[in-house]
Write a protein that holds these residues in place. Structure first.
Motif, PDB file in Angstrom:
ATOM      1  N   VAL A   1     -21.840  11.057  37.198  1.00  0.00           N
ATOM      2  CA  VAL A   1     -21.731   9.616  37.027  1.00  0.00           C
ATOM      3  C   VAL A   1     -23.051   8.974  37.446  1.00  0.00           C
ATOM      4  O   VAL A   1     -23.693   9.427  38.388  1.00  0.00           O
ATOM      5  CB  VAL A   1     -20.545   9.027  37.830  1.00  0.00           C
ATOM      6  CG1 VAL A   1     -20.739   9.167  39.309  1.00  0.00           C
ATOM      7  CG2 VAL A   1     -20.294   7.584  37.462  1.00  0.00           C
ATOM      8  N   ASN A   2     -23.439   7.954  36.702  1.00  0.00           N
ATOM      9  CA  ASN A   2     -24.635   7.186  37.029  1.00  0.00           C
ATOM     10  C   ASN A   2     -24.201   5.731  37.127  1.00  0.00           C
ATOM     11  O   ASN A   2     -24.012   5.065  36.109  1.00  0.00           O
ATOM     12  CB  ASN A   2     -25.703   7.367  35.947  1.00  0.00           C
ATOM     13  CG  ASN A   2     -26.928   6.498  36.195  1.00  0.00           C
ATOM     14  OD1 ASN A   2     -27.019   5.782  37.195  1.00  0.00           O
ATOM     15  ND2 ASN A   2     -27.875   6.552  35.273  1.00  0.00           N
ATOM     16  N   ILE A   3     -24.042   5.223  38.357  1.00  0.00           N
ATOM     17  CA  ILE A   3     -23.526   3.861  38.521  1.00  0.00           C
ATOM     18  C   ILE A   3     -24.498   2.805  38.022  1.00  0.00           C
ATOM     19  O   ILE A   3     -24.117   1.646  37.876  1.00  0.00           O
ATOM     20  CB  ILE A   3     -23.101   3.566  39.972  1.00  0.00           C
ATOM     21  CG1 ILE A   3     -24.291   3.601  40.922  1.00  0.00           C
ATOM     22  CG2 ILE A   3     -22.001   4.498  40.410  1.00  0.00           C
ATOM     23  CD1 ILE A   3     -23.976   3.026  42.294  1.00  0.00           C
ATOM     24  N   ASP A   4     -25.732   3.198  37.748  1.00  0.00           N
ATOM     25  CA  ASP A   4     -26.703   2.253  37.209  1.00  0.00           C
ATOM     26  C   ASP A   4     -26.747   2.254  35.677  1.00  0.00           C
ATOM     27  O   ASP A   4     -27.535   1.540  35.070  1.00  0.00           O
ATOM     28  CB  ASP A   4     -28.104   2.563  37.752  1.00  0.00           C
ATOM     29  CG  ASP A   4     -28.185   2.339  39.247  1.00  0.00           C
ATOM     30  OD1 ASP A   4     -27.551   1.381  39.737  1.00  0.00           O
ATOM     31  OD2 ASP A   4     -28.862   3.128  39.929  1.00  0.00           O
ATOM     32  N   GLU A   5     -25.903   3.064  35.051  1.00  0.00           N
ATOM     33  CA  GLU A   5     -25.871   3.143  33.589  1.00  0.00           C
ATOM     34  C   GLU A   5     -25.493   1.780  33.001  1.00  0.00           C
ATOM     35  O   GLU A   5     -24.512   1.159  33.417  1.00  0.00           O
ATOM     36  CB  GLU A   5     -24.847   4.193  33.162  1.00  0.00           C
ATOM     37  CG  GLU A   5     -24.685   4.354  31.675  1.00  0.00           C
ATOM     38  CD  GLU A   5     -23.618   5.384  31.350  1.00  0.00           C
ATOM     39  OE1 GLU A   5     -22.912   5.178  30.360  1.00  0.00           O
ATOM     40  OE2 GLU A   5     -23.487   6.369  32.089  1.00  0.00           O
ATOM     41  N   LYS A   6     -26.261   1.335  32.048  1.00  0.00           N
ATOM     42  CA  LYS A   6     -26.005   0.035  31.416  1.00  0.00           C
ATOM     43  C   LYS A   6     -24.617   0.045  30.758  1.00  0.00           C
ATOM     44  O   LYS A   6     -24.275   0.959  30.022  1.00  0.00           O
ATOM     45  CB  LYS A   6     -27.080  -0.261  30.375  1.00  0.00           C
ATOM     46  CG  LYS A   6     -26.959  -1.638  29.791  1.00  0.00           C
ATOM     47  CD  LYS A   6     -28.096  -1.939  28.862  1.00  0.00           C
ATOM     48  CE  LYS A   6     -27.895  -3.336  28.304  1.00  0.00           C
ATOM     49  NZ  LYS A   6     -29.054  -3.841  27.655  1.00  0.00           N
ATOM     50  N   GLY A   7     -23.848  -0.981  31.056  1.00  0.00           N
ATOM     51  CA  GLY A   7     -22.529  -1.118  30.454  1.00  0.00           C
ATOM     52  C   GLY A   7     -21.427  -0.318  31.114  1.00  0.00           C
ATOM     53  O   GLY A   7     -20.290  -0.351  30.656  1.00  0.00           O
ATOM     54  N   LEU A   8     -21.729   0.402  32.184  1.00  0.00           N
ATOM     55  CA  LEU A   8     -20.711   1.200  32.854  1.00  0.00           C
ATOM     56  C   LEU A   8     -19.738   0.281  33.600  1.00  0.00           C
ATOM     57  O   LEU A   8     -20.146  -0.538  34.417  1.00  0.00           O
ATOM     58  CB  LEU A   8     -21.347   2.187  33.843  1.00  0.00           C
ATOM     59  CG  LEU A   8     -20.372   3.112  34.553  1.00  0.00           C
ATOM     60  CD1 LEU A   8     -19.697   4.054  33.564  1.00  0.00           C
ATOM     61  CD2 LEU A   8     -21.088   3.904  35.637  1.00  0.00           C
ATOM     62  N   THR A   9     -18.471   0.423  33.278  1.00  0.00           N
ATOM     63  CA  THR A   9     -17.432  -0.375  33.919  1.00  0.00           C
ATOM     64  C   THR A   9     -16.326   0.550  34.405  1.00  0.00           C
ATOM     65  O   THR A   9     -16.255   1.730  34.028  1.00  0.00           O
ATOM     66  CB  THR A   9     -16.821  -1.389  32.936  1.00  0.00           C
ATOM     67  OG1 THR A   9     -16.164  -0.658  31.880  1.00  0.00           O
ATOM     68  CG2 THR A   9     -17.861  -2.335  32.363  1.00  0.00           C
TER      69      THR A   9
END
Length: 130
Positions: free
Chosen positions: A105-113
Motif C-alpha cells: 500500500v502507498n498512502i500517498d498514491e493519488k486518488g487512494l481512498t
C-alpha cells in the motif's frame, strides 16, 4: 444472527468487517470466523482510517498517535497492510488467527481512498485469506 444460525444450522459462519460483536450464543454453537481489515495484532475499529492517516504502529494509544500525526513531522506510514481471519471469542478482535494475507500500500498514491482500498486490495486479500 442467532435466529439465522438456529434456523439454518450452518457448519461455519464468516463475518466480514464487523462493527458489532458476534453474540456468544453464535460462536459457542458454530465455528465463527471474523475477517478484520488489519494485520494480526491490529485490534479495534477504523483500521483502514488509521492506515490512511499515516499510523505506522510505532506509538501506542490513539491520543498519542493523533498528537504525533498532527505534528509537523513527515512520516512515510506503512508500506504494507493486510487482513486477518480470526476465531470469534468474547474479546473483540483477539481470537486465534486462522489466516493472514498482506498487500502493498502507498498512502500517498493519488486518488487512494478507504473505499478504493476496500474494493481492491482488501477484498482480494480477504478472498485469499478466507
Amino acid at each position: 444472527m442467532l435466529d439465522a444460525v438456529v434456523l439454518f444450522e450452518p457448519d461455519l459462519v464468516i463475518c466480514p468487517f464487523l462493527t458489532t460483536r458476534v453474540p456468544k450464543e453464535v460462536y459457542e454453537r458454530v465455528l465463527t470466523l471474523i475477517v478484520h481489515p488489519g494485520p494480526p495484532g491490529d485490534a479495534g475499529p477504523s483500521a483502514i482510517d488509521w492506515l490512511l492517516m499515516g499510523d505506522d504502529g510505532s506509538i501506542p494509544g490513539a491520543d498519542a498517535t493523533l498528537e504525533y500525526l498532527n505534528g509537523d513531522r513527515i512520516r512515510p506510514g506503512r508500506t504494507h497492510w493486510g487482513v486477518t481471519v480470526l476465531g470469534a471469542i468474547e474479546v473483540f478482535d483477539a481470537g486465534p488467527v486462522w489466516a493472514f494475507e498482506q498487500f502493498p500500500v502507498n498512502i500517498d498514491e493519488k486518488g487512494l481512498t478507504k473505499s478504493e482500498l476496500y474494493r481492491g486490495p482488501v477484498t482480494r486479500a480477504v478472498i485469499t485469506a478466507t
